[in-house]
Motif scaffolding. Structure first.
Motif, PDB file in Angstrom:
ATOM      1  N   HIS A   4      11.079  -2.510 -11.979  1.00 26.20           N
ATOM      2  CA  HIS A   4       9.956  -3.036 -11.221  1.00 26.20           C
ATOM      3  C   HIS A   4       9.496  -1.994 -10.215  1.00 26.20           C
ATOM      4  CE1 HIS A   4      10.490  -7.099 -12.755  1.00 26.20           C
ATOM      5  NE2 HIS A   4      11.776  -6.979 -12.510  1.00 26.20           N
ATOM      6  N   THR A   5       8.207  -1.957 -10.003  1.00 23.78           N
ATOM      7  CA  THR A   5       7.633  -1.152  -8.933  1.00 23.78           C
ATOM      8  C   THR A   5       7.015  -2.114  -7.952  1.00 23.78           C
ATOM      9  OG1 THR A   5       7.185   0.686 -10.429  1.00 23.78           O
ATOM     10  CG2 THR A   5       5.951   0.630  -8.356  1.00 23.78           C
ATOM     11  N   TYR A   6       7.334  -1.931  -6.692  1.00 23.68           N
ATOM     12  CA  TYR A   6       6.859  -2.833  -5.652  1.00 23.68           C
ATOM     13  C   TYR A   6       5.885  -2.133  -4.718  1.00 23.68           C
ATOM     14  CZ  TYR A   6      10.847  -5.720  -6.990  1.00 23.68           C
ATOM     15  OH  TYR A   6      11.749  -6.470  -7.690  1.00 23.68           O
ATOM     16  N   LYS A   7       4.923  -2.872  -4.267  1.00 23.27           N
ATOM     17  CA  LYS A   7       4.059  -2.454  -3.174  1.00 23.27           C
ATOM     18  C   LYS A   7       4.420  -3.364  -2.020  1.00 23.27           C
ATOM     19  CE  LYS A   7      -0.639  -1.653  -1.685  1.00 23.27           C
ATOM     20  NZ  LYS A   7      -0.307  -0.439  -0.951  1.00 23.27           N
ATOM     21  N   HIS A   8       4.315  -2.851  -0.794  1.00 26.38           N
ATOM     22  CA  HIS A   8       4.579  -3.734   0.330  1.00 26.38           C
ATOM     23  C   HIS A   8       3.471  -3.611   1.369  1.00 26.38           C
ATOM     24  CE1 HIS A   8       6.311  -0.364   2.681  1.00 26.38           C
ATOM     25  NE2 HIS A   8       6.874  -0.030   1.543  1.00 26.38           N
ATOM     26  N   LEU A  34      -2.848 -12.862  -3.254  1.00 28.62           N
ATOM     27  CA  LEU A  34      -1.833 -11.984  -3.838  1.00 28.62           C
ATOM     28  C   LEU A  34      -0.962 -12.775  -4.797  1.00 28.62           C
ATOM     29  CD1 LEU A  34      -0.494 -10.110  -0.679  1.00 28.62           C
ATOM     30  CD2 LEU A  34      -2.002  -9.181  -2.440  1.00 28.62           C
ATOM     31  N   HIS A  35      -0.487 -12.115  -5.818  1.00 32.61           N
ATOM     32  CA  HIS A  35       0.492 -12.757  -6.693  1.00 32.61           C
ATOM     33  C   HIS A  35       1.675 -11.814  -6.875  1.00 32.61           C
ATOM     34  CE1 HIS A  35      -1.932 -10.350  -9.487  1.00 32.61           C
ATOM     35  NE2 HIS A  35      -0.847 -10.281 -10.226  1.00 32.61           N
ATOM     36  N   GLY A  36       2.781 -12.344  -7.299  1.00 32.44           N
ATOM     37  CA  GLY A  36       3.963 -11.538  -7.544  1.00 32.44           C
ATOM     38  C   GLY A  36       4.765 -11.212  -6.293  1.00 32.44           C
ATOM     39  N   MET A  37       4.556 -11.971  -5.207  1.00 25.97           N
ATOM     40  CA  MET A  37       5.357 -11.723  -4.005  1.00 25.97           C
ATOM     41  C   MET A  37       6.820 -12.029  -4.317  1.00 25.97           C
ATOM     42  SD  MET A  37       3.028 -12.996  -0.785  1.00 25.97           S
ATOM     43  CE  MET A  37       2.823 -14.675  -1.369  1.00 25.97           C
ATOM     44  N   ARG A  38       7.719 -11.136  -3.896  1.00 23.97           N
ATOM     45  CA  ARG A  38       9.132 -11.275  -4.259  1.00 23.97           C
ATOM     46  C   ARG A  38      10.068 -11.327  -3.062  1.00 23.97           C
ATOM     47  NH1 ARG A  38       7.531 -13.071  -8.489  1.00 23.97           N
ATOM     48  NH2 ARG A  38       7.144 -11.784 -10.285  1.00 23.97           N
ATOM     49  N   ARG A  53       7.514 -21.892  29.121  1.00 24.79           N
ATOM     50  CA  ARG A  53       7.986 -22.318  27.801  1.00 24.79           C
ATOM     51  C   ARG A  53       7.248 -21.550  26.714  1.00 24.79           C
ATOM     52  NH1 ARG A  53      10.926 -26.940  27.471  1.00 24.79           N
ATOM     53  NH2 ARG A  53      10.195 -27.209  25.348  1.00 24.79           N
ATOM     54  N   VAL A  54       7.891 -21.396  25.572  1.00 26.71           N
ATOM     55  CA  VAL A  54       7.227 -20.764  24.425  1.00 26.71           C
ATOM     56  C   VAL A  54       6.139 -21.702  23.932  1.00 26.71           C
ATOM     57  CG1 VAL A  54       7.502 -19.916  22.072  1.00 26.71           C
ATOM     58  CG2 VAL A  54       9.322 -19.531  23.746  1.00 26.71           C
ATOM     59  N   SER A  55       4.919 -21.190  23.874  1.00 26.29           N
ATOM     60  CA  SER A  55       3.829 -22.033  23.397  1.00 26.29           C
ATOM     61  C   SER A  55       3.301 -21.586  22.038  1.00 26.29           C
ATOM     62  CB  SER A  55       2.675 -22.043  24.409  1.00 26.29           C
ATOM     63  OG  SER A  55       2.093 -20.762  24.507  1.00 26.29           O
ATOM     64  N   HIS A  56       3.645 -20.361  21.605  1.00 20.77           N
ATOM     65  CA  HIS A  56       3.101 -19.848  20.358  1.00 20.77           C
ATOM     66  C   HIS A  56       4.003 -18.714  19.861  1.00 20.77           C
ATOM     67  CE1 HIS A  56      -0.654 -19.965  17.968  1.00 20.77           C
ATOM     68  NE2 HIS A  56      -0.220 -18.796  17.564  1.00 20.77           N
ATOM     69  N   TRP A  57       4.294 -18.710  18.569  1.00 23.88           N
ATOM     70  CA  TRP A  57       5.089 -17.658  17.944  1.00 23.88           C
ATOM     71  C   TRP A  57       4.210 -16.763  17.082  1.00 23.88           C
ATOM     72  CZ3 TRP A  57      10.060 -17.015  19.183  1.00 23.88           C
ATOM     73  CH2 TRP A  57      10.743 -18.084  19.729  1.00 23.88           C
ATOM     74  N   GLN A  58       4.499 -15.468  17.059  1.00 23.76           N
ATOM     75  CA  GLN A  58       3.886 -14.530  16.116  1.00 23.76           C
ATOM     76  C   GLN A  58       5.021 -13.751  15.463  1.00 23.76           C
ATOM     77  OE1 GLN A  58       1.210 -12.029  18.349  1.00 23.76           O
ATOM     78  NE2 GLN A  58      -0.545 -13.205  17.626  1.00 23.76           N
ATOM     79  N   VAL A  59       5.025 -13.706  14.141  1.00 23.08           N
ATOM     80  CA  VAL A  59       6.071 -12.994  13.405  1.00 23.08           C
ATOM     81  C   VAL A  59       5.403 -12.036  12.427  1.00 23.08           C
ATOM     82  CG1 VAL A  59       8.080 -13.210  11.905  1.00 23.08           C
ATOM     83  CG2 VAL A  59       7.612 -14.980  13.600  1.00 23.08           C
ATOM     84  N   THR A  60       5.751 -10.765  12.535  1.00 21.32           N
ATOM     85  CA  THR A  60       5.253  -9.757  11.589  1.00 21.32           C
ATOM     86  C   THR A  60       6.313  -9.539  10.532  1.00 21.32           C
ATOM     87  OG1 THR A  60       3.919  -8.703  13.295  1.00 21.32           O
ATOM     88  CG2 THR A  60       4.417  -7.385  11.326  1.00 21.32           C
ATOM     89  N   ILE A  61       5.885  -9.636   9.274  1.00 23.75           N
ATOM     90  CA  ILE A  61       6.797  -9.462   8.145  1.00 23.75           C
ATOM     91  C   ILE A  61       6.269  -8.389   7.212  1.00 23.75           C
ATOM     92  CG2 ILE A  61       7.728 -11.806   8.216  1.00 23.75           C
ATOM     93  CD1 ILE A  61       5.821 -12.595   5.977  1.00 23.75           C
ATOM     94  N   LYS A  62       7.188  -7.721   6.551  1.00 15.42           N
ATOM     95  CA  LYS A  62       6.843  -6.822   5.453  1.00 15.42           C
ATOM     96  C   LYS A  62       7.069  -7.628   4.185  1.00 15.42           C
ATOM     97  CE  LYS A  62       8.277  -2.608   5.666  1.00 15.42           C
ATOM     98  NZ  LYS A  62       9.152  -1.404   5.616  1.00 15.42           N
ATOM     99  N   VAL A  63       6.074  -7.667   3.318  1.00 14.25           N
ATOM    100  CA  VAL A  63       6.147  -8.449   2.078  1.00 14.25           C
ATOM    101  C   VAL A  63       6.061  -7.503   0.894  1.00 14.25           C
ATOM    102  CG1 VAL A  63       5.036 -10.232   0.675  1.00 14.25           C
ATOM    103  CG2 VAL A  63       5.043 -10.443   3.171  1.00 14.25           C
ATOM    104  N   GLY A  64       7.011  -7.641  -0.028  1.00 16.17           N
ATOM    105  CA  GLY A  64       7.000  -6.838  -1.239  1.00 16.17           C
ATOM    106  C   GLY A  64       6.538  -7.670  -2.427  1.00 16.17           C
TER     107      GLY A  64
END
Length: 68
Positions: A4-8, A34-38, A53-64
């Motif tokens: 498999h070859t992945y792009k992220h 997008l399709h094929g997210m693994r 208090r925490v009022s809002h979350w932001q999460v940065t992810i790398k997706v392959g």
């Protein structure tokens, strides 16, 4: 054996609920075009604070995802 070859890419999801919801929101939106997210990897987690208090979350992810 298959190869498999992945792009992220990096995505940032947000949620007022929790970190997991922020991740799921990013993945759900990305799945519209997008399709094929693994896999994903959490790169950064941030929050917004209101009245101590925490009022809002932001999460940065790398997706392959697999290339066609």
């Amino acid at each position: 054996m298959s190869h498999h070859t992945y792009k992220h890419i990096e995505l940032t999801g947000s949620s007022e609920k929790d970190i997991e919801d922020a991740i799921q929101n990013a993945l759900t939106k990305a799945a519209e075009s997008l399709h094929g997210m693994r896999w994903f990897e959490v790169m950064d987690t941030r929050g917004h604070i209101e009245h101590g208090r925490v009022s809002h979350w932001q999460v940065t992810i790398k997706v392959g995802f697999t290339l066609d």
